[in-house]
Design an enzyme around this catalytic site. Sequence first.
Site, PDB file in Angstrom:
ATOM      1  N   CYS A 135       2.832  -1.772  -7.239  1.00 60.17           N
ATOM      2  CA  CYS A 135       3.926  -1.026  -6.590  1.00 60.17           C
ATOM      3  C   CYS A 135       5.295  -1.291  -7.203  1.00 60.17           C
ATOM      4  CB  CYS A 135       3.954  -1.281  -5.088  1.00 60.17           C
ATOM      5  SG  CYS A 135       4.419  -2.946  -4.619  1.00 60.17           S
ATOM      6  N   CYS A 149       0.884   1.165  -4.458  1.00 61.03           N
ATOM      7  CA  CYS A 149       0.229  -0.020  -5.003  1.00 61.03           C
ATOM      8  C   CYS A 149      -0.941   0.316  -5.925  1.00 61.03           C
ATOM      9  CB  CYS A 149      -0.248  -0.921  -3.869  1.00 61.03           C
ATOM     10  SG  CYS A 149       1.090  -1.435  -2.772  1.00 61.03           S
ATOM     11  N   LYS A 180      -3.552  -7.934   5.313  1.00 63.53           N
ATOM     12  CA  LYS A 180      -2.187  -7.471   5.095  1.00 63.53           C
ATOM     13  C   LYS A 180      -1.991  -6.159   5.843  1.00 63.53           C
ATOM     14  CE  LYS A 180       1.095  -6.029   1.579  1.00 63.53           C
ATOM     15  NZ  LYS A 180       1.409  -5.969   0.156  1.00 63.53           N
ATOM     16  N   ARG A 199      11.305  -4.181  -0.001  1.00 59.69           N
ATOM     17  CA  ARG A 199      11.236  -2.979  -0.842  1.00 59.69           C
ATOM     18  C   ARG A 199      12.574  -2.714  -1.517  1.00 59.69           C
ATOM     19  NH1 ARG A 199       6.957   0.239   3.072  1.00 59.69           N
ATOM     20  NH2 ARG A 199       5.315  -1.307   2.736  1.00 59.69           N
ATOM     21  N   LYS A 218      -0.567 -11.561   6.777  1.00 55.84           N
ATOM     22  CA  LYS A 218       0.770 -11.065   6.467  1.00 55.84           C
ATOM     23  C   LYS A 218       1.056  -9.807   7.256  1.00 55.84           C
ATOM     24  CE  LYS A 218       3.416  -9.243   2.682  1.00 55.84           C
ATOM     25  NZ  LYS A 218       3.420  -8.710   1.365  1.00 55.84           N
TER      26      LYS A 218
END
Length: 332
Positions: A121, A129, A202, A212, A255
């Site tokens: 990504c 990604c 995730k 980001r 995560k």
Amino acid sequence: MFPAHRPRRLRSNENLRRMVREYSLSVDDFIYPLFVRPGQGERRPIASMPGQFQLSIDEIVKEAEESLSLGVPAILLFGIPADKDAVGSEAYDPNGIVCEAVRAVKEAVPEIVVITDVCLCEYTDHGHCGVVHRKERQGREELVIDNDATLKLLVKESVAHGEAGADMVAPSDMMDGRIGAIRNGLDEAGFHDLPIMAYSAKYASAFYGPFREAAESPPQFGDRSTYQMDPPNSDEAIREVELDIQEGADIVMTKPALAYMDITRRVKDTFNIPIATYNVSGEYAMVKAAAANGWIDEKRVVLEMLTGFRRAGADLILTYWAKDAARWLGGG
Ligand code: PBG
């Protein structure tokens, strides 16, 4: 009848509390994420993550030295390439930004554990990604990630990082079958001993917002919900972790950390493998913003939060506070 147990008896003095404490937080468990960009002497502040920077390679080397001198054993590198394209070419270029950074750090600070993020990504112009195809369905344009084409590129990226000298690779893309593919690819290239830390559970999370900006990797269309996990799911996390372990993961990760401590605990109770949890950018930004307003005590909140991750079952913690927490734990 015995006199009733009185929990307060063990709380009356700091040394007594210290003796019966169940969990501890140690610098040994920290991994410090860093963003590497092209240039020389560059330290570009990341607005939404006060105290964090996009760093050129020479500055990354200094960070690595400082981190290790504070006792932080590991860094995790994210690359911000000079050029992006549809297939994320710089991700697997042996002369790409992360490979160059790994070589520089391993030469200057050979003892520090260098972990690399394996994902496309940061390197794709569309910010997803994986390799993306746009498909028309019922008059609407739809985003389709080509899982298997992506796997080949992730294997190339992992091998390139291994050749540059990385001590561990950390695939964060959430493609199906990536751990097995990367494990095979690394073994075939002779990297039998290179461990994999898998971002196993995730979630598609709003807590990645500041990252980001930091990694300059927002998706240009669509979102990541077709490949990252749906926040309401818990059993699915167990299935994801199980697959990654079967495919050869050495460390598994949950995560984000804060809103998913129940997942960390379930994974810890179900499997017998080191678990890392990622204290992500949005968690960092929230605390920093509140602290800047004088609304909370940053040091106390952070140490409480990090201790909570340990209590939830995390063996390792990825955190932007790694250096600060190391100082605080050292009495600084
Ligand atoms: C993807 C990646 C992300 C993070 C780490 N690796 C962003 C995403 O999945 O959108 C987020 C980390 C953070 O928020 O601190 N390569």
